[in-house]
Write a protein that holds these residues in place. Sequence first.
Motif, PDB file in Angstrom:
ATOM      1  N   VAL A  76       9.952  13.556  -3.254  1.00  0.00           N
ATOM      2  CA  VAL A  76      10.673  14.407  -3.075  1.00  0.00           C
ATOM      3  C   VAL A  76      11.246  14.806  -4.006  1.00  0.00           C
ATOM      4  O   VAL A  76      10.708  15.800  -4.624  1.00  0.00           O
ATOM      5  N   GLY A  77      12.422  14.052  -4.343  1.00  0.00           N
ATOM      6  CA  GLY A  77      13.172  15.205  -5.431  1.00  0.00           C
ATOM      7  C   GLY A  77      12.576  14.608  -7.224  1.00  0.00           C
ATOM      8  O   GLY A  77      12.565  15.317  -7.877  1.00  0.00           O
ATOM      9  N   ALA A  78      12.370  13.938  -7.352  1.00  0.00           N
ATOM     10  CA  ALA A  78      11.741  13.560  -8.721  1.00  0.00           C
ATOM     11  C   ALA A  78       9.924  14.522  -8.916  1.00  0.00           C
ATOM     12  O   ALA A  78      10.078  14.884  -9.459  1.00  0.00           O
ATOM     13  N   ILE A  79       9.731  14.500  -7.562  1.00  0.00           N
ATOM     14  CA  ILE A  79       8.503  15.525  -7.807  1.00  0.00           C
ATOM     15  C   ILE A  79       9.084  17.134  -7.865  1.00  0.00           C
ATOM     16  O   ILE A  79       8.478  17.548  -8.470  1.00  0.00           O
ATOM     17  N   ALA A  80       9.696  17.151  -7.344  1.00  0.00           N
ATOM     18  CA  ALA A  80      10.054  18.518  -7.455  1.00  0.00           C
ATOM     19  C   ALA A  80      11.086  19.471  -9.139  1.00  0.00           C
ATOM     20  O   ALA A  80      10.689  19.837  -9.589  1.00  0.00           O
ATOM     21  N   LEU A  81      11.856  17.836  -9.513  1.00  0.00           N
ATOM     22  CA  LEU A  81      11.820  18.058 -11.289  1.00  0.00           C
ATOM     23  C   LEU A  81      11.215  17.989 -12.008  1.00  0.00           C
ATOM     24  O   LEU A  81      10.742  18.740 -12.914  1.00  0.00           O
ATOM     25  N   TYR A  82       9.588  16.963 -11.092  1.00  0.00           N
ATOM     26  CA  TYR A  82       8.194  17.701 -12.420  1.00  0.00           C
ATOM     27  C   TYR A  82       7.841  18.652 -12.174  1.00  0.00           C
ATOM     28  O   TYR A  82       7.590  18.783 -13.583  1.00  0.00           O
ATOM     29  N   ARG A  83       7.686  19.481 -10.936  1.00  0.00           N
ATOM     30  CA  ARG A  83       7.134  20.705 -10.016  1.00  0.00           C
ATOM     31  C   ARG A  83       8.285  21.449 -11.626  1.00  0.00           C
ATOM     32  O   ARG A  83       7.436  22.573 -12.159  1.00  0.00           O
ATOM     33  N   ALA A  84       9.743  21.917 -11.576  1.00  0.00           N
ATOM     34  CA  ALA A  84      10.444  22.620 -12.351  1.00  0.00           C
ATOM     35  C   ALA A  84      10.114  22.658 -13.807  1.00  0.00           C
ATOM     36  O   ALA A  84      10.726  23.573 -14.675  1.00  0.00           O
ATOM     37  N   ILE A  85      10.338  21.671 -14.717  1.00  0.00           N
ATOM     38  CA  ILE A  85      10.373  22.236 -15.542  1.00  0.00           C
ATOM     39  C   ILE A  85       8.337  21.537 -16.510  1.00  0.00           C
ATOM     40  O   ILE A  85       8.000  21.582 -17.677  1.00  0.00           O
ATOM     41  N   GLY A  86       7.388  21.547 -15.534  1.00  0.00           N
ATOM     42  CA  GLY A  86       6.102  21.897 -16.243  1.00  0.00           C
ATOM     43  C   GLY A  86       4.812  21.472 -15.355  1.00  0.00           C
ATOM     44  O   GLY A  86       3.814  21.305 -16.554  1.00  0.00           O
ATOM     45  N   PHE A  87       5.164  20.728 -14.441  1.00  0.00           N
ATOM     46  CA  PHE A  87       3.921  19.734 -14.049  1.00  0.00           C
ATOM     47  C   PHE A  87       3.184  20.144 -12.533  1.00  0.00           C
ATOM     48  O   PHE A  87       4.212  21.048 -12.639  1.00  0.00           O
ATOM     49  N   TYR A 119       0.452  13.146 -17.998  1.00  0.00           N
ATOM     50  CA  TYR A 119      -0.023  13.665 -16.710  1.00  0.00           C
ATOM     51  C   TYR A 119       1.388  11.525 -17.168  1.00  0.00           C
ATOM     52  O   TYR A 119       2.094  11.065 -17.615  1.00  0.00           O
ATOM     53  N   LEU A 120       1.331  11.744 -15.471  1.00  0.00           N
ATOM     54  CA  LEU A 120       2.011  10.697 -14.540  1.00  0.00           C
ATOM     55  C   LEU A 120       2.308  10.195 -13.044  1.00  0.00           C
ATOM     56  O   LEU A 120       1.691  11.257 -12.341  1.00  0.00           O
ATOM     57  N   HIS A 121       2.454   9.628 -12.652  1.00  0.00           N
ATOM     58  CA  HIS A 121       2.056   9.274 -10.921  1.00  0.00           C
ATOM     59  C   HIS A 121       3.522   9.063  -9.856  1.00  0.00           C
ATOM     60  O   HIS A 121       4.825   8.554 -11.818  1.00  0.00           O
ATOM     61  N   SER A 122       3.442   9.540  -9.277  1.00  0.00           N
ATOM     62  CA  SER A 122       5.343   9.211  -8.366  1.00  0.00           C
ATOM     63  C   SER A 122       4.791   9.004  -6.403  1.00  0.00           C
ATOM     64  O   SER A 122       3.666   9.921  -6.990  1.00  0.00           O
ATOM     65  N   TYR A 123       5.844   8.107  -6.710  1.00  0.00           N
ATOM     66  CA  TYR A 123       5.640   8.047  -4.948  1.00  0.00           C
ATOM     67  C   TYR A 123       5.088   9.612  -3.933  1.00  0.00           C
ATOM     68  O   TYR A 123       6.637  10.293  -4.815  1.00  0.00           O
ATOM     69  N   SER A 124       4.356   9.755  -3.498  1.00  0.00           N
ATOM     70  CA  SER A 124       4.892  10.761  -2.516  1.00  0.00           C
ATOM     71  C   SER A 124       5.584  11.269  -2.008  1.00  0.00           C
ATOM     72  O   SER A 124       6.488  12.489  -1.917  1.00  0.00           O
ATOM     73  N   SER A 125       6.561   9.938  -1.821  1.00  0.00           N
ATOM     74  CA  SER A 125       7.306  10.134  -0.633  1.00  0.00           C
ATOM     75  C   SER A 125       8.729  10.983  -2.173  1.00  0.00           C
ATOM     76  O   SER A 125       9.415  10.411  -1.536  1.00  0.00           O
ATOM     77  N   GLU A 164       0.484  -1.202   0.633  1.00  0.00           N
ATOM     78  CA  GLU A 164       0.063  -0.317  -0.777  1.00  0.00           C
ATOM     79  C   GLU A 164       0.815   1.530   0.098  1.00  0.00           C
ATOM     80  O   GLU A 164       1.668   1.105   0.860  1.00  0.00           O
ATOM     81  N   ALA A 165       0.658   2.251  -0.645  1.00  0.00           N
ATOM     82  CA  ALA A 165       1.177   3.542  -1.052  1.00  0.00           C
ATOM     83  C   ALA A 165       0.332   4.240  -1.569  1.00  0.00           C
ATOM     84  O   ALA A 165      -0.468   4.299  -1.664  1.00  0.00           O
ATOM     85  N   SER A 166       1.248   5.984  -1.509  1.00  0.00           N
ATOM     86  CA  SER A 166       0.552   6.861  -1.261  1.00  0.00           C
ATOM     87  C   SER A 166       1.057   7.773  -2.615  1.00  0.00           C
ATOM     88  O   SER A 166       2.710   7.494  -2.669  1.00  0.00           O
ATOM     89  N   LEU A 167       0.446   8.202  -3.320  1.00  0.00           N
ATOM     90  CA  LEU A 167       0.701   8.359  -4.747  1.00  0.00           C
ATOM     91  C   LEU A 167       0.656  10.007  -4.894  1.00  0.00           C
ATOM     92  O   LEU A 167      -0.959  10.390  -3.945  1.00  0.00           O
TER      93      LEU A 167
END
Length: 228
Positions: free
Chosen positions: A200-211, A192-198, A80-83
């Motif tokens: 944070v590095g990937a989520i920051a990258l996705y935000r930086a390029i336009g997500f 669109y894409l999915h990432s594990y909520s944990s 079980e995980a949060s995305l």
Amino acid sequence: MTHVLDRPAWNALASVHASLAEGSPLARRYPPSIVPFAAAADDTPESLEALASLASGPEVLALVEARPIIVPPELETVLEASLVQMIAKNPFERLDDARIELLGENDAEDMLALATLTKPGPFTLRAQQLGKFWGIRMHGRLVAMAGQRMRQPGFAELSGLCTHPDFQGQGLGKIMLRFVAGEISASGDTVYLHSYSSNVGAIALYRAIGFTVRSDMHFRLVRRAGQP
């Protein structure tokens, strides 16, 4: 009102990927040799029973929903995980990079080996049945790749993004991300894409390029109860 991406697996299997769907109007899944995603039509006992019937032996079903996931009593949760589900704020421009090549069936074993090593998410030898994949080879080795997974009318999921550990830190992941996002945008779909909520590095990258984050998502891997 629910969004089509609140139930990405169900809405993909009921539309763009209907030709791949196994099951019934009450519950559907992708063939397990392609990807383990599945979904019930709703939370009624009849639909949940139909979902449970799609799992046999030790194989798992992957469930992803914006709402809390109800697991039928015949199934047990393995993971079980949060995305977070992220969506492109604007269309991406196409990226021209001579190193990037369209991958095909002859590349399937190399793709699976890279995905097994880096664990970007569920991946199989037949993942290309879902959509196109591209990659970068260096000295004959597949060192980075990304492609498309679930698709709904007007939307396409960017997935399988990974870089070999020996080649990380060279920006290859960001290049593949932007390239595949550009190809999806050029087709007229929203990325669109999915990432594990944990992650944070990937989520920051996705935000930086336009997500931007569209929704928190629930994720479960389940199987028949009592399997070893």
